[in-house]
Design a protein around this motif. Structure first.
Motif, short mmCIF file in Angstrom:
data_model
loop_
_atom_site.label_atom_id
_atom_site.label_comp_id
_atom_site.label_asym_id
_atom_site.label_seq_id
_atom_site.Cartn_x
_atom_site.Cartn_y
_atom_site.Cartn_z
N ILE A 6 0.83 -1.21 0.00
CA ILE A 6 0.00 0.00 0.00
C ILE A 6 0.87 1.26 0.00
O ILE A 6 0.61 2.20 -0.76
CB ILE A 6 -0.98 -0.02 1.19
N VAL A 7 1.91 1.26 0.82
CA VAL A 7 2.80 2.43 0.88
C VAL A 7 3.52 2.62 -0.45
O VAL A 7 3.60 3.74 -0.97
CB VAL A 7 3.80 2.28 2.05
N LEU A 8 4.05 1.54 -1.01
CA LEU A 8 4.75 1.65 -2.29
C LEU A 8 3.81 2.06 -3.42
O LEU A 8 4.21 2.81 -4.32
CB LEU A 8 5.44 0.33 -2.64
N LEU A 9 2.59 1.58 -3.40
CA LEU A 9 1.61 1.96 -4.42
C LEU A 9 1.36 3.47 -4.39
O LEU A 9 1.32 4.13 -5.43
CB LEU A 9 0.31 1.20 -4.21
N ILE A 10 1.23 4.03 -3.20
CA ILE A 10 1.01 5.48 -3.07
C ILE A 10 2.24 6.25 -3.54
O ILE A 10 2.12 7.25 -4.26
CB ILE A 10 0.63 5.82 -1.62
N VAL A 11 3.41 5.79 -3.15
CA VAL A 11 4.65 6.47 -3.54
C VAL A 11 4.84 6.43 -5.05
O VAL A 11 5.16 7.44 -5.68
CB VAL A 11 5.87 5.86 -2.80
N PHE A 12 4.65 5.27 -5.66
CA PHE A 12 4.82 5.15 -7.10
C PHE A 12 3.76 5.97 -7.85
O PHE A 12 4.06 6.59 -8.87
CB PHE A 12 4.76 3.70 -7.55
N ALA A 13 2.53 5.97 -7.38
CA ALA A 13 1.48 6.74 -8.05
C ALA A 13 1.76 8.24 -7.97
O ALA A 13 1.38 8.99 -8.86
CB ALA A 13 0.12 6.42 -7.44
N LYS A 14 2.44 8.67 -6.92
CA LYS A 14 2.75 10.09 -6.78
C LYS A 14 3.91 10.52 -7.67
O LYS A 14 3.87 11.58 -8.28
CB LYS A 14 3.07 10.40 -5.32
N TYR A 15 4.96 9.70 -7.74
CA TYR A 15 6.18 10.14 -8.41
C TYR A 15 6.36 9.61 -9.84
O TYR A 15 7.18 10.13 -10.57
CB TYR A 15 7.40 9.75 -7.58
N LEU A 16 5.63 8.59 -10.25
CA LEU A 16 5.82 8.05 -11.60
C LEU A 16 5.37 8.95 -12.74
O LEU A 16 6.01 8.93 -13.80
CB LEU A 16 5.11 6.70 -11.73
N PRO A 17 4.30 9.74 -12.63
CA PRO A 17 3.89 10.54 -13.79
C PRO A 17 4.97 11.47 -14.33
O PRO A 17 5.14 11.57 -15.54
CB PRO A 17 2.68 11.33 -13.29
N ARG A 18 5.72 12.12 -13.47
CA ARG A 18 6.73 13.04 -13.98
C ARG A 18 7.84 12.29 -14.71
O ARG A 18 8.37 12.76 -15.70
CB ARG A 18 7.28 13.93 -12.87
N TRP A 19 8.20 11.09 -14.22
CA TRP A 19 9.25 10.32 -14.88
C TRP A 19 8.76 9.71 -16.19
O TRP A 19 9.51 9.61 -17.16
CB TRP A 19 9.78 9.23 -13.95
N LEU A 20 7.49 9.32 -16.23
CA LEU A 20 6.94 8.78 -17.47
C LEU A 20 6.76 9.85 -18.53
O LEU A 20 6.94 9.59 -19.72
CB LEU A 20 5.61 8.06 -17.19
N HIS A 21 6.42 11.07 -18.13
CA HIS A 21 6.36 12.17 -19.09
C HIS A 21 7.75 12.48 -19.63
O HIS A 21 7.94 12.71 -20.82
CB HIS A 21 5.78 13.44 -18.45
N LYS A 22 8.73 12.48 -18.74
CA LYS A 22 10.10 12.78 -19.15
C LYS A 22 10.64 11.71 -20.09
O LYS A 22 11.38 12.01 -21.02
CB LYS A 22 10.98 12.88 -17.90
N ALA A 23 10.24 10.45 -19.87
CA ALA A 23 10.69 9.35 -20.73
C ALA A 23 9.91 9.28 -22.03
O ALA A 23 10.29 8.55 -22.94
CB ALA A 23 10.55 8.02 -19.98
N GLY A 24 8.81 10.02 -22.14
CA GLY A 24 8.02 10.03 -23.37
C GLY A 24 6.98 8.93 -23.44
O GLY A 24 6.43 8.67 -24.51
N MET A 25 6.70 8.28 -22.33
CA MET A 25 5.70 7.20 -22.34
C MET A 25 4.27 7.73 -22.27
O MET A 25 3.34 7.02 -22.61
CB MET A 25 5.96 6.24 -21.19
N LEU A 26 4.10 8.95 -21.81
CA LEU A 26 2.79 9.58 -21.76
C LEU A 26 2.77 10.70 -22.79
O LEU A 26 3.67 11.52 -22.83
CB LEU A 26 2.50 10.12 -20.36
N SER A 27 1.73 10.75 -23.61
CA SER A 27 1.77 11.56 -24.82
C SER A 27 1.56 13.06 -24.59
O SER A 27 2.31 13.86 -25.10
CB SER A 27 0.74 11.04 -25.82
N ASP A 28 0.54 13.45 -23.90
CA ASP A 28 0.19 14.87 -23.81
C ASP A 28 0.71 15.48 -22.52
O ASP A 28 0.91 14.82 -21.52
CB ASP A 28 -1.33 15.06 -23.86
N GLU A 29 0.92 16.77 -22.57
CA GLU A 29 1.33 17.52 -21.40
C GLU A 29 0.13 17.73 -20.49
O GLU A 29 -0.99 17.94 -20.95
CB GLU A 29 1.90 18.88 -21.81
N PRO A 30 0.32 17.71 -19.17
CA PRO A 30 -0.80 17.87 -18.25
C PRO A 30 -1.49 19.22 -18.34
O PRO A 30 -2.64 19.33 -17.98
CB PRO A 30 -0.15 17.71 -16.87
N LYS A 31 -0.82 20.27 -18.84
CA LYS A 31 -1.49 21.57 -18.92
C LYS A 31 -2.63 21.55 -19.93
O LYS A 31 -3.53 22.38 -19.88
CB LYS A 31 -0.49 22.65 -19.28
#
Length: 93
Positions: A56-81
């Motif tokens: 549960i703790v790791l799930l919360i930590v990964f859900a919080k910090y993964l989006p910025r790394w996935l955007h930086k890696a190009g795995m997520l297509s659109d910018e959040p703005k």
């Protein structure tokens, strides 16, 4: 309805959620195995007292910090703005 926005939100929720669950499960199973073999805890204690809270703790930590790394890696297509004011992320690392 903006279908591009809907696609981007579904992509982020699916990718971040799936990767978060997979990574948290992987690390929890490793720690459960270490608790069983090295420490000598029983199955129930190692799974429910150590593994489940860690998952549960790791799930919360990964859900919080993964989006910025996935955007930086190009795995997520659109910018959040482009999603609107309700879906923002930090731009600084």
């Amino acid at each position: 309805m903006n279908w591009r926005r809907l696609y981007a939100v579904v992509q982020i929720v699916g990718a971040v959620g799936g990767i978060s669950v997979g990574c948290a499960g992987f690390y929890s199973v490793i720690v459960i195995g270490i608790c069983r073999k090295v420490v000598g805890l029983s199955d129930n204690i190692s799974v429910f007292a150590v593994g489940l809270p860690l998952f549960i703790v790791l799930l919360i930590v990964f859900a919080k910090y993964l989006p910025r790394w996935l955007h930086k890696a190009g795995m997520l297509s659109d910018e959040p703005k482009r999603f609107g004011p309700w879906f923002k992320r930090d731009t600084e690392m």
